[in-house]
Design a protein around this motif. Structure first.
Motif, PDB file in Angstrom:
ATOM      1  N   MET A   1     -61.628  77.974 -28.185  1.00  0.00           N
ATOM      2  CA  MET A   1     -61.254  77.259 -29.415  1.00  0.00           C
ATOM      3  C   MET A   1     -59.779  76.862 -29.364  1.00  0.00           C
ATOM      4  O   MET A   1     -58.920  77.682 -29.056  1.00  0.00           O
ATOM      5  CB  MET A   1     -61.527  78.138 -30.630  1.00  0.00           C
ATOM      6  N   SER A   2     -59.488  75.598 -29.627  1.00  0.00           N
ATOM      7  CA  SER A   2     -58.118  75.115 -29.585  1.00  0.00           C
ATOM      8  C   SER A   2     -57.309  75.673 -30.744  1.00  0.00           C
ATOM      9  O   SER A   2     -57.807  75.844 -31.849  1.00  0.00           O
ATOM     10  CB  SER A   2     -58.114  73.585 -29.655  1.00  0.00           C
ATOM     11  N   THR A   3     -56.020  75.989 -30.470  1.00  0.00           N
ATOM     12  CA  THR A   3     -55.137  76.437 -31.536  1.00  0.00           C
ATOM     13  C   THR A   3     -54.338  75.276 -32.118  1.00  0.00           C
ATOM     14  O   THR A   3     -53.693  75.427 -33.147  1.00  0.00           O
ATOM     15  CB  THR A   3     -54.165  77.511 -31.036  1.00  0.00           C
ATOM     16  N   THR A   4     -54.366  74.112 -31.430  1.00  0.00           N
ATOM     17  CA  THR A   4     -53.738  72.917 -31.987  1.00  0.00           C
ATOM     18  C   THR A   4     -54.690  72.313 -33.002  1.00  0.00           C
ATOM     19  O   THR A   4     -55.825  71.970 -32.664  1.00  0.00           O
ATOM     20  CB  THR A   4     -53.436  71.878 -30.886  1.00  0.00           C
ATOM     21  N   PRO A   5     -54.256  72.184 -34.245  1.00  0.00           N
ATOM     22  CA  PRO A   5     -55.169  71.635 -35.250  1.00  0.00           C
ATOM     23  C   PRO A   5     -55.645  70.221 -34.894  1.00  0.00           C
ATOM     24  O   PRO A   5     -54.905  69.429 -34.316  1.00  0.00           O
ATOM     25  CB  PRO A   5     -54.319  71.612 -36.521  1.00  0.00           C
ATOM     26  N   THR A   6     -56.885  69.949 -35.242  1.00  0.00           N
ATOM     27  CA  THR A   6     -57.399  68.583 -35.175  1.00  0.00           C
ATOM     28  C   THR A   6     -56.984  67.867 -36.450  1.00  0.00           C
ATOM     29  O   THR A   6     -57.155  68.393 -37.549  1.00  0.00           O
ATOM     30  CB  THR A   6     -58.934  68.580 -35.058  1.00  0.00           C
ATOM     31  N   VAL A   7     -56.428  66.693 -36.281  1.00  0.00           N
ATOM     32  CA  VAL A   7     -56.027  65.883 -37.430  1.00  0.00           C
ATOM     33  C   VAL A   7     -57.219  65.033 -37.873  1.00  0.00           C
ATOM     34  O   VAL A   7     -57.812  64.315 -37.056  1.00  0.00           O
ATOM     35  CB  VAL A   7     -54.822  64.989 -37.081  1.00  0.00           C
ATOM     36  N   VAL A   8     -57.574  65.121 -39.143  1.00  0.00           N
ATOM     37  CA  VAL A   8     -58.653  64.310 -39.712  1.00  0.00           C
ATOM     38  C   VAL A   8     -58.028  63.352 -40.720  1.00  0.00           C
ATOM     39  O   VAL A   8     -57.490  63.779 -41.745  1.00  0.00           O
ATOM     40  CB  VAL A   8     -59.727  65.196 -40.378  1.00  0.00           C
ATOM     41  N   LEU A   9     -58.085  62.067 -40.403  1.00  0.00           N
ATOM     42  CA  LEU A   9     -57.447  61.024 -41.199  1.00  0.00           C
ATOM     43  C   LEU A   9     -58.447  60.403 -42.168  1.00  0.00           C
ATOM     44  O   LEU A   9     -59.467  59.853 -41.743  1.00  0.00           O
ATOM     45  CB  LEU A   9     -56.896  59.932 -40.283  1.00  0.00           C
ATOM     46  N   ILE A  10     -58.168  60.481 -43.459  1.00  0.00           N
ATOM     47  CA  ILE A  10     -59.066  59.966 -44.487  1.00  0.00           C
ATOM     48  C   ILE A  10     -58.421  58.752 -45.155  1.00  0.00           C
ATOM     49  O   ILE A  10     -57.400  58.869 -45.837  1.00  0.00           O
ATOM     50  CB  ILE A  10     -59.380  61.039 -45.549  1.00  0.00           C
ATOM     51  N   HIS A  11     -59.021  57.589 -44.934  1.00  0.00           N
ATOM     52  CA  HIS A  11     -58.484  56.368 -45.534  1.00  0.00           C
ATOM     53  C   HIS A  11     -58.795  56.325 -47.028  1.00  0.00           C
ATOM     54  O   HIS A  11     -59.620  57.091 -47.534  1.00  0.00           O
ATOM     55  CB  HIS A  11     -59.034  55.128 -44.821  1.00  0.00           C
ATOM     56  N   GLY A  12     -58.143  55.417 -47.722  1.00  0.00           N
ATOM     57  CA  GLY A  12     -58.355  55.279 -49.155  1.00  0.00           C
ATOM     58  C   GLY A  12     -59.219  54.084 -49.492  1.00  0.00           C
ATOM     59  O   GLY A  12     -59.941  53.549 -48.644  1.00  0.00           O
ATOM     60  N   ALA A  13     -59.140  53.663 -50.748  1.00  0.00           N
ATOM     61  CA  ALA A  13     -59.905  52.508 -51.212  1.00  0.00           C
ATOM     62  C   ALA A  13     -59.330  51.223 -50.624  1.00  0.00           C
ATOM     63  O   ALA A  13     -58.158  51.167 -50.231  1.00  0.00           O
ATOM     64  CB  ALA A  13     -59.857  52.439 -52.732  1.00  0.00           C
ATOM     65  N   PHE A  14     -60.178  50.197 -50.563  1.00  0.00           N
ATOM     66  CA  PHE A  14     -59.785  48.850 -50.143  1.00  0.00           C
ATOM     67  C   PHE A  14     -59.366  48.793 -48.671  1.00  0.00           C
ATOM     68  O   PHE A  14     -58.695  47.860 -48.238  1.00  0.00           O
ATOM     69  CB  PHE A  14     -58.653  48.299 -51.022  1.00  0.00           C
ATOM     70  N   ALA A  15     -59.759  49.799 -47.896  1.00  0.00           N
ATOM     71  CA  ALA A  15     -59.396  49.888 -46.476  1.00  0.00           C
ATOM     72  C   ALA A  15     -60.526  50.564 -45.725  1.00  0.00           C
ATOM     73  O   ALA A  15     -61.533  50.978 -46.307  1.00  0.00           O
ATOM     74  CB  ALA A  15     -58.097  50.679 -46.319  1.00  0.00           C
ATOM     75  N   ASP A  16     -60.354  50.683 -44.414  1.00  0.00           N
ATOM     76  CA  ASP A  16     -61.302  51.458 -43.607  1.00  0.00           C
ATOM     77  C   ASP A  16     -60.521  52.250 -42.566  1.00  0.00           C
ATOM     78  O   ASP A  16     -59.287  52.235 -42.559  1.00  0.00           O
ATOM     79  CB  ASP A  16     -62.384  50.566 -42.980  1.00  0.00           C
ATOM     80  N   ALA A  17     -61.228  52.938 -41.693  1.00  0.00           N
ATOM     81  CA  ALA A  17     -60.569  53.839 -40.745  1.00  0.00           C
ATOM     82  C   ALA A  17     -59.671  53.109 -39.751  1.00  0.00           C
ATOM     83  O   ALA A  17     -58.766  53.711 -39.173  1.00  0.00           O
ATOM     84  CB  ALA A  17     -61.618  54.676 -40.009  1.00  0.00           C
ATOM     85  N   THR A  18     -59.880  51.795 -39.548  1.00  0.00           N
ATOM     86  CA  THR A  18     -59.019  51.067 -38.621  1.00  0.00           C
ATOM     87  C   THR A  18     -57.587  50.961 -39.145  1.00  0.00           C
ATOM     88  O   THR A  18     -56.671  50.662 -38.377  1.00  0.00           O
ATOM     89  CB  THR A  18     -59.562  49.652 -38.337  1.00  0.00           C
ATOM     90  N   SER A  19     -57.392  51.214 -40.439  1.00  0.00           N
ATOM     91  CA  SER A  19     -56.032  51.183 -40.978  1.00  0.00           C
ATOM     92  C   SER A  19     -55.155  52.279 -40.362  1.00  0.00           C
ATOM     93  O   SER A  19     -53.927  52.215 -40.439  1.00  0.00           O
ATOM     94  CB  SER A  19     -56.053  51.324 -42.498  1.00  0.00           C
ATOM     95  N   TRP A  20     -55.790  53.263 -39.740  1.00  0.00           N
ATOM     96  CA  TRP A  20     -55.072  54.362 -39.080  1.00  0.00           C
ATOM     97  C   TRP A  20     -54.800  54.079 -37.599  1.00  0.00           C
ATOM     98  O   TRP A  20     -54.265  54.946 -36.899  1.00  0.00           O
ATOM     99  CB  TRP A  20     -55.874  55.649 -39.166  1.00  0.00           C
ATOM    100  N   SER A  21     -55.157  52.903 -37.092  1.00  0.00           N
ATOM    101  CA  SER A  21     -55.118  52.660 -35.641  1.00  0.00           C
ATOM    102  C   SER A  21     -53.764  52.982 -35.015  1.00  0.00           C
ATOM    103  O   SER A  21     -53.685  53.655 -33.978  1.00  0.00           O
ATOM    104  CB  SER A  21     -55.491  51.205 -35.343  1.00  0.00           C
ATOM    105  N   GLY A  22     -52.686  52.498 -35.625  1.00  0.00           N
ATOM    106  CA  GLY A  22     -51.364  52.758 -35.066  1.00  0.00           C
ATOM    107  C   GLY A  22     -50.999  54.228 -35.098  1.00  0.00           C
ATOM    108  O   GLY A  22     -50.378  54.759 -34.158  1.00  0.00           O
ATOM    109  N   VAL A  23     -51.387  54.912 -36.167  1.00  0.00           N
ATOM    110  CA  VAL A  23     -51.131  56.354 -36.293  1.00  0.00           C
ATOM    111  C   VAL A  23     -51.931  57.126 -35.244  1.00  0.00           C
ATOM    112  O   VAL A  23     -51.407  58.053 -34.602  1.00  0.00           O
ATOM    113  CB  VAL A  23     -51.488  56.834 -37.716  1.00  0.00           C
ATOM    114  N   ILE A  24     -53.185  56.734 -35.040  1.00  0.00           N
ATOM    115  CA  ILE A  24     -54.024  57.397 -34.033  1.00  0.00           C
ATOM    116  C   ILE A  24     -53.401  57.260 -32.649  1.00  0.00           C
ATOM    117  O   ILE A  24     -53.330  58.232 -31.887  1.00  0.00           O
ATOM    118  CB  ILE A  24     -55.446  56.796 -34.045  1.00  0.00           C
ATOM    119  N   THR A  25     -52.927  56.066 -32.314  1.00  0.00           N
ATOM    120  CA  THR A  25     -52.293  55.840 -31.012  1.00  0.00           C
ATOM    121  C   THR A  25     -51.092  56.757 -30.834  1.00  0.00           C
ATOM    122  O   THR A  25     -50.904  57.360 -29.762  1.00  0.00           O
ATOM    123  CB  THR A  25     -51.862  54.367 -30.882  1.00  0.00           C
TER     124      THR A  25
END
Length: 238
Positions: A1-25
């Motif tokens: 089991m990894s000790t580095t937390p997995t980051v789960v990005l939750i987008h808001g209204a009027f957007a979708d998960a691609t709004s996190w693309s730059g952050v994910i990179t």
């Protein structure tokens, strides 16, 4: 089991998960595991339950990150046992028993409120319910004033609507009472009054970063700064 937390990005209204693309990179470039699931945008309780189920199925610790309405969801879903930290990005940090409408009502309403367009959608019971998007002509100034115009046109066309009922549902829990939190305030936000962001972050005892000139779409326009704050949370909870 990894000790580095997995980051789960939750987008808001009027957007979708691609709004996190730059952050994910940015996060992937630092070896941080990250996923950005779709937010159903159908209601506070049901959406938070979905986010909690995603977090619970991840092996190891999780840092939940919520943008805008997504902040309300991580507030509730953050009580999930393996969630070790919360990051609010231009987001709502609710108190238990509080609704989005109540938190917003503490301060003057943002320009978003007068620029919502209503639609209807069918519910399982055969009735119609109301959902909202931002009027396309107002979208650039309200949501993404610091994003290039050609990008904003695409974002406006690809909006995902939020069920109007979500504004009145009350949060069943407030995980920031027991989990450490971080918050990014977008100082030029026209979708959420920045004072709402500041108030929620202070009440939660969050470590706060404020970005001058940042619009509501700060994850799109300033992905490095957003990722830097998330990295701080990951390091602190590893």
């Amino acid at each position: 089991m990894s000790t580095t937390p997995t980051v789960v990005l939750i987008h808001g209204a009027f957007a979708d998960a691609t709004s996190w693309s730059g952050v994910i990179t940015e996060l992937q470039g630092h070896g941080i595991p990250v996923i950005a699931p779709p937010n159903p945008l159908r209601g506070l309780a049901s959406d938070a339950a979905y986010v909690a189920s995603v977090a619970a199925q991840i092996d190891g610790p999780v840092v939940l990150v919520g943008h805008s309405y997504g902040g309300a969801l991580i507030t509730v879903a953050g009580v999930t046992e393996n969630v070790v930290g919360l990051v609010y990005v231009a987001a709502y940090a609710l108190e238990e028993g509080e609704s989005l409408g109540e938190l917003q009502g503490r301060y003057p309403l943002s320009p978003l409120v007068s620029n919502l367009k209503e639609w209807t959608y069918p519910t399982p019971g055969g009735e119609s319910a109301v959902e909202v998007t931002i009027a396309e002509d107002a979208f650039p100034s309200v949501f993404a004033a610091d994003v290039p115009a050609e990008v904003t046109k695409v974002l406006a066309a690809a909006q995902r609507p939020l069920a109007a009922a979500a504004f009145e549902e009350k949060a069943a829990a407030a995980a920031w009472h027991t989990k450490p939190s971080w918050a990014l305030v977008a100082a030029a936000d026209e979708a959420i009054n920045p004072e709402v962001e500041r108030f929620g972050a202070k009440r939660a005892g969050a470590t706060v970063v404020e970005l001058e000139g940042a619009s509501h779409a700060v994850a799109v326009s300033r992905p490095k700064e957003v990722a830097d704050l998330i990295r701080d949370a990951v390091r602190a909870t590893s």
